[in-house]
Scaffold this motif. Structure first.
Motif, short mmCIF file in Angstrom:
data_model
loop_
_atom_site.label_atom_id
_atom_site.label_comp_id
_atom_site.label_asym_id
_atom_site.label_seq_id
_atom_site.Cartn_x
_atom_site.Cartn_y
_atom_site.Cartn_z
N MET A 16 48.60 23.63 32.17
CA MET A 16 47.68 22.78 32.91
C MET A 16 46.42 23.53 33.33
O MET A 16 45.52 22.94 33.91
N GLN A 17 46.32 24.79 33.03
CA GLN A 17 45.23 25.64 33.53
C GLN A 17 43.91 25.33 32.84
O GLN A 17 43.84 25.23 31.62
N ASP A 25 38.98 28.44 35.35
CA ASP A 25 40.04 29.24 35.98
C ASP A 25 40.49 30.31 34.99
O ASP A 25 41.26 30.04 34.08
N ARG A 26 40.02 31.54 35.20
CA ARG A 26 40.38 32.63 34.31
C ARG A 26 41.48 33.54 34.90
O ARG A 26 41.68 34.66 34.44
N GLU A 27 42.17 33.03 35.90
CA GLU A 27 43.24 33.82 36.52
C GLU A 27 44.23 34.31 35.47
O GLU A 27 44.58 33.59 34.52
N SER A 28 44.68 35.57 35.65
CA SER A 28 45.62 36.22 34.72
C SER A 28 45.04 36.37 33.32
O SER A 28 45.78 36.44 32.33
N GLY A 29 43.69 36.41 33.22
CA GLY A 29 43.05 36.63 31.94
C GLY A 29 43.07 35.43 31.01
O GLY A 29 42.89 35.60 29.79
N PHE A 30 43.22 34.22 31.55
CA PHE A 30 43.29 33.03 30.71
C PHE A 30 41.98 32.83 29.96
O PHE A 30 40.91 32.77 30.55
N GLU A 31 42.07 32.72 28.63
CA GLU A 31 40.88 32.64 27.79
C GLU A 31 40.74 31.32 27.04
O GLU A 31 39.89 31.19 26.17
N CYS A 32 41.57 30.34 27.39
CA CYS A 32 41.56 29.07 26.65
C CYS A 32 41.02 27.92 27.49
O CYS A 32 41.32 26.75 27.23
N GLY A 33 40.23 28.24 28.52
CA GLY A 33 39.67 27.19 29.36
C GLY A 33 38.81 26.23 28.56
O GLY A 33 38.10 26.62 27.64
N GLY A 158 49.51 28.41 24.15
CA GLY A 158 50.38 29.57 24.10
C GLY A 158 50.71 30.24 25.42
O GLY A 158 51.79 30.78 25.59
N SER A 159 49.76 30.23 26.36
CA SER A 159 50.02 30.86 27.66
C SER A 159 49.13 30.20 28.70
O SER A 159 48.18 29.50 28.36
#
Length: 202
Positions: A16-17, A25-33, A158-159
């Protein structure tokens, strides 16, 4: 008794990020925003608008509140959804905000769970938890969610933060409505019915 409804966008693998923007929201290195932008269609927008018609208020965590409060007050005034978002009452759960400036917003005081229980027991219409993953998971653990309204999009990332993360409380659901759009998004509404029952096919 008011209904608490969790409304959120999900990828096919349950993330859901940051559906709406690369830097949301790039928390924890999220790169698929921004994964939702090309995985959505007009039917999704129509469904969301319909869901909001019977929603009296929103319940937001701090991050989602910040995103919405920076966008909707300045959104296209000719879009009828803009007026709906701005005029609807917003309850905000935050341990860090001292005040909320977006019109018709109220900062919940004291313990969040106690405050939501009080809201749920009050008179009025349904309250939608929009986005706000941490808040949604807290309410799920406390058995305060009555319904889920989910748009499940045809994309796998994926994450990332998941609505039903590790530690989710086992819950039985009954379908209220299930529909697939032409673009492949599943519009799913489920009502909670208690704990699952377990059996065997033997």
């Amino acid at each position: 008794m008011r209904q608490i409804i969790v409304s959120t966008f999900l990828t096919l693998d349950g993330v859901m990020q940051a559906p709406g923007g690369t830097d949301e929201d790039r928390e924890s290195g999220f790169e698929c925003g921004g994964w939702q932008v090309h995985a959505s269609d007009e039917e999704v927008g129509e469904a969301i608008a319909g869901w909001y018609e019977d929603t009296e208020a929103m319940l937001l965590g701090r991050k989602t509140y910040d995103i919405f409060a920076s966008y909707w007050p300045n959104a296209d005034p000719d879009d009828p959804f803009t007026d709906r978002m701005n005029s609807m009452h917003k309850y905000v759960a935050s341990r860090t905000l001292a005040s909320v400036e977006w019109q018709n917003s109220t900062l919940l005081e004291g313990d969040t769970v106690d405050a939501v229980r009080a809201l749920k027991a009050s008179d009025g219409g349904s309250i939608s938890v929009v986005g706000s993953g941490d808040l949604a998971q807290t309410l799920m653990r406390e058995n305060l969610v009555d319904e889920y309204r989910l748009t499940i999009h045809p994309v796998i990332v994926g994450s990332g933060k998941r609505l039903f993360a590790d530690g989710a409380i086992p819950t039985a659901l009954e379908p209220v409505s299930i529909k697939a759009t032409k673009g492949g998004t599943v519009l799913a509404v489920y009502r909670t019915t208690g704990r699952p029952t377990y059996d065997s096919y033997q």
